[in-house]
Design a protein around this motif. Structure first.
Motif, PDB file in Angstrom:
ATOM      1  N   LYS A  92       0.954  -1.074  -0.097  1.00 24.57           N
ATOM      2  CA  LYS A  92      -0.075   0.084   0.162  1.00 24.57           C
ATOM      3  C   LYS A  92       0.898   1.390   0.053  1.00 24.57           C
ATOM      4  O   LYS A  92       0.289   2.307  -0.071  1.00 24.57           O
ATOM      5  CB  LYS A  92      -0.949  -0.085   1.129  1.00 24.57           C
ATOM      6  CG  LYS A  92      -2.231  -0.879   1.036  1.00 24.57           C
ATOM      7  CD  LYS A  92      -3.270  -0.445   1.991  1.00 24.57           C
ATOM      8  CE  LYS A  92      -4.264  -1.109   1.548  1.00 24.57           C
ATOM      9  NZ  LYS A  92      -5.533  -0.611   2.240  1.00 24.57           N
ATOM     10  N   LEU A 124      -0.387   3.685  -2.664  1.00 23.19           N
ATOM     11  CA  LEU A 124      -1.592   4.432  -2.147  1.00 23.19           C
ATOM     12  C   LEU A 124      -1.065   5.616  -1.207  1.00 23.19           C
ATOM     13  O   LEU A 124      -1.701   6.632  -1.531  1.00 23.19           O
ATOM     14  CB  LEU A 124      -2.438   3.452  -1.655  1.00 23.19           C
ATOM     15  CG  LEU A 124      -3.356   2.597  -2.679  1.00 23.19           C
ATOM     16  CD1 LEU A 124      -4.220   1.663  -1.898  1.00 23.19           C
ATOM     17  CD2 LEU A 124      -4.031   3.189  -3.782  1.00 23.19           C
ATOM     18  N   GLY A 132      -4.454   4.171  -8.273  1.00 21.77           N
ATOM     19  CA  GLY A 132      -4.555   3.097  -7.744  1.00 21.77           C
ATOM     20  C   GLY A 132      -5.747   2.849  -6.780  1.00 21.77           C
ATOM     21  O   GLY A 132      -5.767   1.607  -6.291  1.00 21.77           O
ATOM     22  N   GLY A 133      -6.401   3.650  -6.280  1.00 23.39           N
ATOM     23  CA  GLY A 133      -7.539   3.477  -5.416  1.00 23.39           C
ATOM     24  C   GLY A 133      -8.446   4.679  -4.976  1.00 23.39           C
ATOM     25  O   GLY A 133      -8.558   5.508  -5.760  1.00 23.39           O
ATOM     26  N   ARG A 182      -6.510   4.894   2.879  1.00 23.90           N
ATOM     27  CA  ARG A 182      -6.374   4.344   1.333  1.00 23.90           C
ATOM     28  C   ARG A 182      -6.592   3.204   1.399  1.00 23.90           C
ATOM     29  O   ARG A 182      -6.138   2.270   2.012  1.00 23.90           O
ATOM     30  CB  ARG A 182      -4.965   4.758   0.889  1.00 23.90           C
ATOM     31  CG  ARG A 182      -4.375   6.028   1.382  1.00 23.90           C
ATOM     32  CD  ARG A 182      -4.436   7.356   0.783  1.00 23.90           C
ATOM     33  NE  ARG A 182      -4.027   8.481   1.165  1.00 23.90           N
ATOM     34  CZ  ARG A 182      -3.133   9.260   0.452  1.00 23.90           C
ATOM     35  NH1 ARG A 182      -2.853   8.768  -0.675  1.00 23.90           N
ATOM     36  NH2 ARG A 182      -2.684  10.254   0.911  1.00 23.90           N
ATOM     37  N   THR A 240      -7.302   0.127  -2.033  1.00 27.62           N
ATOM     38  CA  THR A 240      -7.326  -0.532  -3.518  1.00 27.62           C
ATOM     39  C   THR A 240      -8.766  -0.302  -4.033  1.00 27.62           C
ATOM     40  O   THR A 240      -9.730  -0.588  -3.121  1.00 27.62           O
ATOM     41  CB  THR A 240      -6.770  -1.796  -3.752  1.00 27.62           C
ATOM     42  OG1 THR A 240      -7.473  -2.689  -2.956  1.00 27.62           O
ATOM     43  CG2 THR A 240      -5.229  -1.582  -3.367  1.00 27.62           C
TER      44      THR A 240
END
Length: 78
Positions: free
Chosen positions: A5, A8, A38-39, A54, A56
């Motif tokens: 992550k 992100l 990305g998310g 954050r 996805t």
């Protein structure tokens, strides 16, 4: 090993926050979402001092599908 992550959390928050139409009219009591690379970022408008979470797209899609199916309804007061 790189945190999956990390990208992100490195993505800039340069979009517009979107809140639910069911939030109160002055916007200070809502969960907000923003599309990021990305998310999606998620924050609490009452706590702008906190770093937004954050997720996805896959994580958010799984959550929304479960919410629509009523899997979390038991967490709400009657």
């Amino acid at each position: 090993m790189k945190d999956p992550k990390a990208d992100l959390y490195a993505a800039p928050l340069n979009g517009e926050w979107q809140k639910s139409s069911l939030s109160n009219s002055n916007g200070d009591v809502c969960v907000r979402l923003m599309k990021i690379d990305g998310g999606v970022a998620l924050d609490d408008s009452k706590r702008p001092d906190l770093t937004p979470l954050r997720y996805t797209r896959t994580e958010l899609a799984a959550f929304l599908q479960a919410a629509k199916a009523g899997e979390f309804d038991h967490l709400l007061d009657d």
